[in-house]
Design a protein around this motif. Sequence first.
Motif, PDB file in Angstrom:
ATOM      1  N   ILE B  24      35.764 -22.984  70.813  1.00 19.99           N
ATOM      2  CA  ILE B  24      36.279 -24.349  70.664  1.00 19.99           C
ATOM      3  C   ILE B  24      37.146 -24.725  71.864  1.00 19.99           C
ATOM      4  CG2 ILE B  24      37.853 -25.790  69.303  1.00 19.99           C
ATOM      5  CD1 ILE B  24      36.768 -24.368  66.793  1.00 19.99           C
ATOM      6  N   GLU B  26      37.121 -23.428  74.789  1.00 25.40           N
ATOM      7  CA  GLU B  26      36.249 -23.502  75.965  1.00 25.40           C
ATOM      8  C   GLU B  26      35.551 -24.859  76.022  1.00 25.40           C
ATOM      9  OE1 GLU B  26      32.907 -20.869  75.718  1.00 25.40           O
ATOM     10  OE2 GLU B  26      32.855 -20.583  77.896  1.00 25.40           O
ATOM     11  N   ALA B  27      34.965 -25.260  74.892  1.00 24.65           N
ATOM     12  CA  ALA B  27      34.237 -26.522  74.841  1.00 24.65           C
ATOM     13  C   ALA B  27      35.158 -27.704  75.118  1.00 24.65           C
ATOM     14  CB  ALA B  27      33.555 -26.678  73.484  1.00 24.65           C
ATOM     15  N   LEU B  28      36.332 -27.659  74.529  1.00 22.18           N
ATOM     16  CA  LEU B  28      37.282 -28.769  74.690  1.00 22.18           C
ATOM     17  C   LEU B  28      37.691 -28.956  76.144  1.00 22.18           C
ATOM     18  CD1 LEU B  28      39.879 -28.491  71.790  1.00 22.18           C
ATOM     19  CD2 LEU B  28      38.403 -30.431  72.308  1.00 22.18           C
ATOM     20  N   PHE B  30      36.329 -27.745  78.781  1.00 25.69           N
ATOM     21  CA  PHE B  30      35.164 -27.962  79.645  1.00 25.69           C
ATOM     22  C   PHE B  30      34.736 -29.427  79.607  1.00 25.69           C
ATOM     23  CE2 PHE B  30      31.233 -26.740  81.737  1.00 25.69           C
ATOM     24  CZ  PHE B  30      31.526 -25.508  82.303  1.00 25.69           C
ATOM     25  N   ALA B  31      34.784 -30.010  78.430  1.00 24.44           N
ATOM     26  CA  ALA B  31      34.285 -31.379  78.269  1.00 24.44           C
ATOM     27  C   ALA B  31      35.265 -32.426  78.787  1.00 24.44           C
ATOM     28  CB  ALA B  31      33.983 -31.654  76.800  1.00 24.44           C
ATOM     29  N   ALA B  32      36.554 -32.082  78.745  1.00 26.06           N
ATOM     30  CA  ALA B  32      37.568 -33.098  79.053  1.00 26.06           C
ATOM     31  C   ALA B  32      37.538 -33.520  80.511  1.00 26.06           C
ATOM     32  CB  ALA B  32      38.954 -32.571  78.709  1.00 26.06           C
ATOM     33  N   ARG B  44      42.859 -28.733  67.570  1.00 21.86           N
ATOM     34  CA  ARG B  44      41.458 -28.608  67.185  1.00 21.86           C
ATOM     35  C   ARG B  44      41.075 -27.183  66.803  1.00 21.86           C
ATOM     36  NH1 ARG B  44      38.156 -33.011  68.219  1.00 21.86           N
ATOM     37  NH2 ARG B  44      39.383 -34.727  68.994  1.00 21.86           N
ATOM     38  N   PHE B  78      39.287 -26.500  83.876  1.00 21.50           N
ATOM     39  CA  PHE B  78      38.355 -25.685  84.650  1.00 21.50           C
ATOM     40  C   PHE B  78      38.242 -26.266  86.046  1.00 21.50           C
ATOM     41  CE2 PHE B  78      36.744 -24.357  80.435  1.00 21.50           C
ATOM     42  CZ  PHE B  78      36.716 -22.985  80.647  1.00 21.50           C
ATOM     43  N   ARG B  79      38.160 -25.372  87.025  1.00 25.34           N
ATOM     44  CA  ARG B  79      38.046 -25.777  88.426  1.00 25.34           C
ATOM     45  C   ARG B  79      37.043 -24.853  89.099  1.00 25.34           C
ATOM     46  NH1 ARG B  79      40.257 -29.800  87.426  1.00 25.34           N
ATOM     47  NH2 ARG B  79      42.336 -30.508  88.013  1.00 25.34           N
TER      48      ARG B  79
END
Lengths: 266, 232, 232
Positions: B24, B26-28, B30-32, B44, B78-79
């Motif tokens: 969760i 990771e997804a959050l 990554f998507a932001a 979340r 993430f970069r």
Amino acid sequence: MAAQLAFEMEEAAERGEGEPSFVVDIDGFEGPLDLLLELARRQKVDLARISVLALAEQYLAFIEQAQKVRLELAADYLVMAAWLAYLKSRLLLPEPPKAEEPGAAELADALARRLQRLEQIRLAAEKLINRPRFGRDFFSRGEPEAVAITKRSQYEASLYDLLAAYARQRQKHALARVRLKRRIVWSLAEAREALSRLLGIAVDWVDMDDWLISYCVDPKLRRTARASSFSASLELVREGKLELRQDKAFSPIWARARPDNSTQAA
Amino acid sequence: MGEVAQLFDRLGVTPKFEPEALRIAEALVFAAAEPLDEAAIASRLPDGADVAAVMTELQRVYAGRGVNLVRVARKWTFRTAVDLSWLLAREDREQKKLSRAAIETLAIIAYHQPVTRADIEDIRGVAVSKGALDVLMEAGWIRMRGRRRSPGRPITYGTNQEFLIHFGLDSIGDLPGLDELKGAGLFDGKLPTGFGVPLPNDDSGLAEDEEPLEAEGDLKEVWGEPGEEEGA
Amino acid sequence: MGEVAQLFDRLGVTPKFEPEALRIAEALVFAAAEPLDEAAIASRLPDGADVAAVMTELQRVYAGRGVNLVRVARKWTFRTAVDLSWLLAREDREQKKLSRAAIETLAIIAYHQPVTRADIEDIRGVAVSKGALDVLMEAGWIRMRGRRRSPGRPITYGTNQEFLIHFGLDSIGDLPGLDELKGAGLFDGKLPTGFGVPLPNDDSGLAEDEEPLEAEGDLKEVWGEPGEEEGA
């Protein structure tokens, strides 16, 4: 600054003797402190141990040469030159016994510290600006996923809106309502319907007033009932469904259903 | 999910949270489109998940990869790995080169904040060059913090969150070379009293000798000034 | 890089390409503003790298994670795992102004409750506009109370607690009376004698001429009506 050219001390000081030879591009300096820092660096010693006297002399020599070749120097440089000339004289003269002003050594020290501070911030600036930077050295996700937005309406209305809306409507219909009250009347259609019902019952002559009273208990309705049913009865007579009889003026009106045979006779 | 658990098994790691929490987070992040703070992530995550532990683990998972999980401005994002910058450098992403004056001004604001224009001029020994502050404002790295409680009530400047994100700093205390500056004892000197705070401070709260900017009109008025103030 | 190799070792996988290729592909797809085709990826990979194998491996690495590497229209991109799509949903509250018809209807319900649709029409002198009751229901300010004991057994409406909260009323009795409305200038003086404003009452108990709504089915049936009832 007006000086566009590299200002070559060496050439400018051709007739001078033993002047330190260095090349200075005055356009490249960020003010007198920057120039001083550059001159200090040429002493090739730790800034903390710099000879402020030597530095002042170098700066003044530089300004002198610049003026000889008629370089227009910004006021900042000249102010610094004046201050350094003062400092130089203070450093060369013996200290007065009781110093009201800060001593020459203190002033020199303050200058050295200023140079150190500038040097330090320059180093820091360099480190900062050479850090990996966002959008140049590292990147965020190129295609961030859009957050799906479910729209949920939230209605807005103030209490004032509510009250104004209420008053507006009530006000608008207040007069109409009054008319409604007066209009407690028997419509022609209502009277006609009632009379038609009567026709079923009254084979013999009936007094219309008696009959109306039996229907309309409320005395207030009597007038409208009488008017409407009279008009309706005239209509029914015209259609040949009803017979009316009045013996003399203002006497009761009698009504009865018209016998079928007379309908045919007519 | 099973696969993540498997991955942990194979890595010999025993996480102190459900693998789902890791997915969760990771997804959050990554998507932001922007860095997320831990509170936003935690909201979340399954109840009771240790968000700090989750993020540390996720950071470990991504270490050495082409994409890294980093912390900037106390937020997670993430970069692409810094050593791959050559790969991604594009002309259209090229940034306007900052003048030396602007860079120095930025450094002074960053390391000595909150500072006034006069403080900057004192350090550099020259009037703040034309547009240096404008350029930094435009880049979105500095902000007007308030006013110094001193004659003339000058505006104080500091850095903002964009600054931290741009330079990949978790907090202002992570500025490079801060120790050297501190060691050199150069934070005091001739600076006004109250300026002797040994560390730069980009707290949104005002310092003791600061007071708030009054109103928008005030800001605008001030912002119109730099041209006029231009001395040299 | 060394760490990636190590990761692969620990995973017991022997890639047929340099780990660096995997990192490059990962960073490329991550930073790209749109899905990338294999040719575009291949052009940045070390010479001789098998781009298909690289992408397959990368996809495997991300399988089961919070973010997956997916192929869409023959191009590669990262996407939030399908089962986590709920993370990306967000509720957005949109402020809408209530229509005049709706607020008038609401005002009548508030003062005259319990009222039927016919009552409202009688007071307003026009048919209740399409959807006005729906909107008020959606706004969450009115409720169906029961049915009037009269021919056709029409639904009666009243306000609820949300209504009080929204309009900042402690109780429905706090709605101003005639004198207060007059005092506020909302009524001009020309009102007929006998004109009054009822003392509103939102008691949850049913009035004497009300009976309860029977069942859920009943509610639904009724709720389907408004559109049809729309007359004038």
